[in-house]
Design a protein around this motif. Structure first.
Motif, short mmCIF file in Angstrom:
data_model
loop_
_atom_site.label_atom_id
_atom_site.label_comp_id
_atom_site.label_asym_id
_atom_site.label_seq_id
_atom_site.Cartn_x
_atom_site.Cartn_y
_atom_site.Cartn_z
N ARG A 1 -30.68 -4.54 -4.89
CA ARG A 1 -30.07 -3.31 -4.78
C ARG A 1 -31.01 -2.30 -4.06
O ARG A 1 -30.87 -1.55 -3.30
N LEU A 2 -32.41 -2.24 -4.79
CA LEU A 2 -33.32 -1.41 -4.23
C LEU A 2 -33.85 -1.71 -2.86
O LEU A 2 -34.13 -0.60 -2.22
N ARG A 3 -33.73 -3.24 -2.51
CA ARG A 3 -34.11 -3.36 -1.11
C ARG A 3 -33.01 -2.83 -0.25
O ARG A 3 -33.21 -2.37 0.84
N ARG A 5 -31.02 -0.25 -0.71
CA ARG A 5 -31.04 1.07 -0.32
C ARG A 5 -32.36 1.39 0.25
O ARG A 5 -32.28 2.49 1.04
N GLY A 6 -33.19 0.53 0.58
CA GLY A 6 -34.53 1.00 1.27
C GLY A 6 -34.67 0.59 2.75
O GLY A 6 -35.13 1.08 3.59
N THR A 25 -25.66 -9.39 -3.61
CA THR A 25 -26.01 -8.59 -4.83
C THR A 25 -24.40 -8.83 -5.53
O THR A 25 -24.59 -8.95 -6.62
N TYR A 106 -24.10 -0.19 -10.96
CA TYR A 106 -25.42 0.77 -10.56
C TYR A 106 -26.54 0.51 -11.19
O TYR A 106 -26.80 1.31 -11.92
N GLU A 108 -29.60 0.19 -10.34
CA GLU A 108 -30.94 1.14 -9.97
C GLU A 108 -30.69 2.43 -10.74
O GLU A 108 -31.74 3.19 -10.89
N GLY A 112 -35.29 0.78 -14.51
CA GLY A 112 -36.50 1.58 -13.92
C GLY A 112 -36.61 2.80 -14.38
O GLY A 112 -37.44 3.51 -13.76
#
Length: 192
Positions: A1-3, A5-6, A25, A106, A108, A112
Motif C-alpha cells: 500500500r505504501l508503494r 501511494r508512492g 494488495t 487502510y 497505512e 507505522g
C-alpha cells in the motif's frame, strides 16, 4: 500500500503499475478479511462475550493457522461459517451483512505510527433505536449496546458512527458528521 501511494503518475505505465499493485494488495487482504468476517460473525452470534465467544475465537485461531497454511478446506469452512453467522437474526429479505474492517482497508493509517485518521467527514445512516432490531436484527442491536456501554435509550443509529469516528482519529484529529437532533440525549453525549 505504501508503494502504491508512492507511485508518481507520469504516463499510462504508471497507472498500470498502480492497478497491478492495487490488485495484489486486495488479493493479499482476502484471507485476513475472511477471518475478520468470521470473527465479527461470532461476536454477533454469541453477543461478543461469555464462554461461547471464547470458544468460538479459540476455534477461529486454529482455523486461521490452517487458512494461512493454504488449506482450502479451512477457507471453505470459514466462508460458510462467516456467511452463516453474519446472517444470524437478519430480518427476512435483508442481504448478508458485510463488515468493514478499517485496519484492513487502510493499513497505512493504522500501522507505522500514524495512529488513525487526521480527519473524517461524512453523512452516517439515521435510524431511531426502536427500529434497529426489526431492520438490523437483535445481534446488531446488542453490539450497539456494547458500543454505547449500556442501553442506548432514545438515540439514533448515527450516534454509533460518531462514537466510531472518535476512535478512528489520531491524536489531534477532527471529525464532522451530520447528526440527529437527539445526539445530546441519554448516553449519547459520552462520545469519547
Amino acid at each position: 500500500r505504501l508503494r502504491l501511494r508512492g507511485i508518481r503518475i507520469r504516463d499510462i505505465h504508471d497507472v498500470q503499475a498502480m492497478a497491478t499493485l492495487d490488485r495484489q494488495t486486495r488479493e493479499a487482504s482476502e484471507r485476513p478479511s475472511l477471518l475478520a468476517d468470521a470473527f465479527i460473525g461470532e461476536a454477533l452470534r454469541s453477543g461478543g462475550a461469555g464462554s461461547g465467544f471464547q470458544s468460538a475465537t479459540a476455534s477461529l485461531g486454529l482455523m486461521a493457522e490452517r487458512l494461512f497454511r493454504d488449506d482450502p478446506e479451512a477457507e471453505a469452512t470459514l466462508q460458510g461459517s462467516a456467511s452463516e453467522s453474519l446472517s444470524i437474526d437478519l430480518p427476512a429479505g435483508r442481504p448478508c451483512r458485510r463488515p468493514f474492517h478499517w485496519p484492513l482497508e487502510y493499513p497505512e493509517v493504522f500501522l507505522g505510527g500514524a495512529g488513525g485518521f487526521h480527519a473524517i467527514v461524512g453523512n452516517p445512516p439515521f435510524l431511531g433505536n426502536r427500529l434497529w432490531k426489526p431492520i438490523l436484527g437483535s445481534g446488531m442491536q446488542r453490539q450497539g449496546h456494547i458500543i454505547i456501554d449500556g442501553k442506548p435509550g432514545k438515540i439514533d443509529l448515527c450516534i454509533l458512527f460518531h462514537r466510531r469516528a472518535v476512535h478512528l482519529l489520531c491524536a489531534g484529529g477532527s471529525y464532522g458528521l451530520l447528526a440527529a437532533s437527539n445526539i445530546a440525549e441519554g448516553n449519547a453525549v459520552k462520545l469519547g
